[in-house]
Design a protein around this motif. Structure first.
Motif, PDB file in Angstrom:
ATOM      1  N   ARG A 181       0.837  -1.189   0.000  1.00  0.00           N
ATOM      2  CA  ARG A 181       0.000   0.000   0.000  1.00  0.00           C
ATOM      3  C   ARG A 181       0.880   1.250   0.000  1.00  0.00           C
ATOM      4  N   VAL A 182       0.302   2.351  -0.442  1.00  0.00           N
ATOM      5  CA  VAL A 182       1.022   3.621  -0.482  1.00  0.00           C
ATOM      6  C   VAL A 182       1.120   4.190   0.929  1.00  0.00           C
ATOM      7  N   ALA A 183       2.326   4.560   1.329  1.00  0.00           N
ATOM      8  CA  ALA A 183       2.524   5.252   2.609  1.00  0.00           C
ATOM      9  C   ALA A 183       2.049   6.687   2.449  1.00  0.00           C
ATOM     10  N   ARG A 184       1.066   7.063   3.264  1.00  0.00           N
ATOM     11  CA  ARG A 184       0.517   8.412   3.158  1.00  0.00           C
ATOM     12  C   ARG A 184      -0.058   8.825   4.500  1.00  0.00           C
ATOM     13  N   SER A 185      -0.237  10.117   4.664  1.00  0.00           N
ATOM     14  CA  SER A 185      -0.915  10.617   5.852  1.00  0.00           C
ATOM     15  C   SER A 185      -2.380  10.218   5.783  1.00  0.00           C
ATOM     16  N   GLU A 186      -3.027  10.105   6.941  1.00  0.00           N
ATOM     17  CA  GLU A 186      -4.412   9.648   6.985  1.00  0.00           C
ATOM     18  C   GLU A 186      -5.336  10.503   6.134  1.00  0.00           C
ATOM     19  N   VAL A 187      -5.077  11.793   6.080  1.00  0.00           N
ATOM     20  CA  VAL A 187      -5.953  12.685   5.320  1.00  0.00           C
ATOM     21  C   VAL A 187      -5.369  13.008   3.943  1.00  0.00           C
ATOM     22  N   GLY A 188      -4.260  12.376   3.582  1.00  0.00           N
ATOM     23  CA  GLY A 188      -3.613  12.671   2.316  1.00  0.00           C
ATOM     24  C   GLY A 188      -4.267  11.966   1.146  1.00  0.00           C
ATOM     25  N   PRO A 189      -3.905  12.359  -0.077  1.00  0.00           N
ATOM     26  CA  PRO A 189      -4.457  11.722  -1.269  1.00  0.00           C
ATOM     27  C   PRO A 189      -4.031  10.264  -1.375  1.00  0.00           C
ATOM     28  N   ARG A 190      -4.860   9.449  -2.028  1.00  0.00           N
ATOM     29  CA  ARG A 190      -4.578   8.013  -2.153  1.00  0.00           C
ATOM     30  C   ARG A 190      -3.235   7.745  -2.804  1.00  0.00           C
ATOM     31  N   ALA A 191      -2.856   8.577  -3.743  1.00  0.00           N
ATOM     32  CA  ALA A 191      -1.613   8.369  -4.485  1.00  0.00           C
ATOM     33  C   ALA A 191      -0.384   8.822  -3.721  1.00  0.00           C
ATOM     34  N   GLY A 192      -0.587   9.467  -2.545  1.00  0.00           N
ATOM     35  CA  GLY A 192       0.528  10.024  -1.803  1.00  0.00           C
ATOM     36  C   GLY A 192       0.751  11.481  -2.178  1.00  0.00           C
ATOM     37  N   PRO A 193       1.672  12.150  -1.496  1.00  0.00           N
ATOM     38  CA  PRO A 193       1.925  13.570  -1.753  1.00  0.00           C
ATOM     39  C   PRO A 193       2.457  13.817  -3.171  1.00  0.00           C
ATOM     40  N   LEU A 205       4.508  11.336  -8.611  1.00  0.00           N
ATOM     41  CA  LEU A 205       5.337  10.376  -9.349  1.00  0.00           C
ATOM     42  C   LEU A 205       6.183   9.525  -8.416  1.00  0.00           C
ATOM     43  N   ASP A 206       6.600  10.105  -7.300  1.00  0.00           N
ATOM     44  CA  ASP A 206       7.466   9.417  -6.347  1.00  0.00           C
ATOM     45  C   ASP A 206       6.600   8.851  -5.225  1.00  0.00           C
ATOM     46  N   LYS A 207       6.875   7.598  -4.864  1.00  0.00           N
ATOM     47  CA  LYS A 207       6.049   6.939  -3.858  1.00  0.00           C
ATOM     48  C   LYS A 207       6.910   6.110  -2.919  1.00  0.00           C
ATOM     49  N   PRO A 235      11.828  15.763  -2.716  1.00  0.00           N
ATOM     50  CA  PRO A 235      12.107  14.591  -1.882  1.00  0.00           C
ATOM     51  C   PRO A 235      10.872  14.193  -1.063  1.00  0.00           C
ATOM     52  N   LEU A 236      10.670  12.885  -0.947  1.00  0.00           N
ATOM     53  CA  LEU A 236       9.556  12.325  -0.183  1.00  0.00           C
ATOM     54  C   LEU A 236      10.135  11.472   0.937  1.00  0.00           C
ATOM     55  N   TYR A 237       9.555  11.552   2.135  1.00  0.00           N
ATOM     56  CA  TYR A 237      10.063  10.733   3.235  1.00  0.00           C
ATOM     57  C   TYR A 237       8.902  10.157   4.032  1.00  0.00           C
ATOM     58  N   ALA A 238       9.197   9.067   4.753  1.00  0.00           N
ATOM     59  CA  ALA A 238       8.189   8.429   5.610  1.00  0.00           C
ATOM     60  C   ALA A 238       8.870   7.913   6.873  1.00  0.00           C
TER      61      ALA A 238
END
Length: 244
Positions: A181-193, A205-207, A235-238
């Motif tokens: 699954r995509v790592a995302r914030s609870e209220v974030g878009p399904r595709a991620g930031p 584009l980056d996930k 840059p994207l981080y989790a």
């Protein structure tokens, strides 16, 4: 609970949106991320456009990462470029998995097994997928067949990188891959930031993708004048957790 910060960034060979090569900008952004594991794409190795720098080793030395994995994919003017994974934790398995769909450009996933905090193992796949949707679907399915063999249940599994996934067309493919699954914030878009283009991002584009039992505590994008000048991607981080 064992925590790991994973970041992914297409550094665009250290060439910024102003078309200037300045590896110092890249280093400044990466240092601010304070990630345990960095998954980087479009990393040059002794290419004239980037001053013949061995960028993976330069970044590891300047940022203090002891463990470096490099998957060189494309030959260019006497050098190469590809994916690089930097880690504060040791690797005990590294493989550059070929995901090329001929006659398209060579693509790969740099798969590493990391002996992480608390003695727990994490498998991290650093990817840069193709430009065509059908190409990306096949590449992601091929990657996960490999991960099924080398990342059994209970191992922390992370897939991070530039998926080139406009419009989240890979959603169905991801859902079919055994709980990925995509790592995302609870209220974030399904595709991620959104991360591209860096000045005015319109696409995710980056996930970062994860599989249970990995838990996601926070996901963010580093967006400021430094980051959108340093590359055409943000840059994207989790921040991830692996239960004991």
């Amino acid at each position: 609970m064992h925590r790991l910060r994973v970041a992914t960034w297409n550094i665009h060979k250290g060439i910024g949106t102003d078309r200037r090569y300045e590896i110092e900008r890249t280093l400044d952004v990466l240092a601010s991320m304070d990630a345990d594991v960095l998954c980087l794409q479009e990393v040059d190795e002794r290419v004239p456009r980037s001053s013949l720098h061995p960028q993976a080793r330069v970044m590891a030395r300047e940022l203090g990462y002891d463990h470096v994995a490099l998957g060189l994919n494309v030959a260019v003017r006497g050098g190469h470029y590809g994916n690089c994974t930097l880690s504060r934790w040791p690797f005990h398995h590294v493989r550059n998995l070929d995901l090329t769909i001929p006659p398209k450009k060579r693509r790969s996933s740099l798969v590493t097994r990391i002996h992480g905090p608390g003695g727990r193992d994490w498998t991290v796949a650093n990817v840069h997928l193709g430009l065509l949707h059908m190409e990306r679907r096949v590449q992601l399915a091929r990657l996960f067949e490999e991960l099924r063999r080398h990342a059994p249940d209970g191992v922390g599994l992370v897939v991070a990188g530039d998926l080139n996934d406009w419009g989240f067309r890979l959603a169905t493919t991801i859902q079919r891959l055994d709980g990925l699954r995509v790592a995302r914030s609870e209220v974030g878009p399904r595709a991620g930031p959104r991360t591209f283009p860096s000045r005015h991002p319109v696409a995710a584009l980056d996930k970062i993708l994860v599989r249970a039992p990995v838990e996601v505590s926070h996901v963010g994008v580093a967006r400021d004048p430094r980051t959108w000048r340093a590359s055409d991607h943000l840059p994207l981080y989790a921040d991830l957790r692996l239960p004991s």
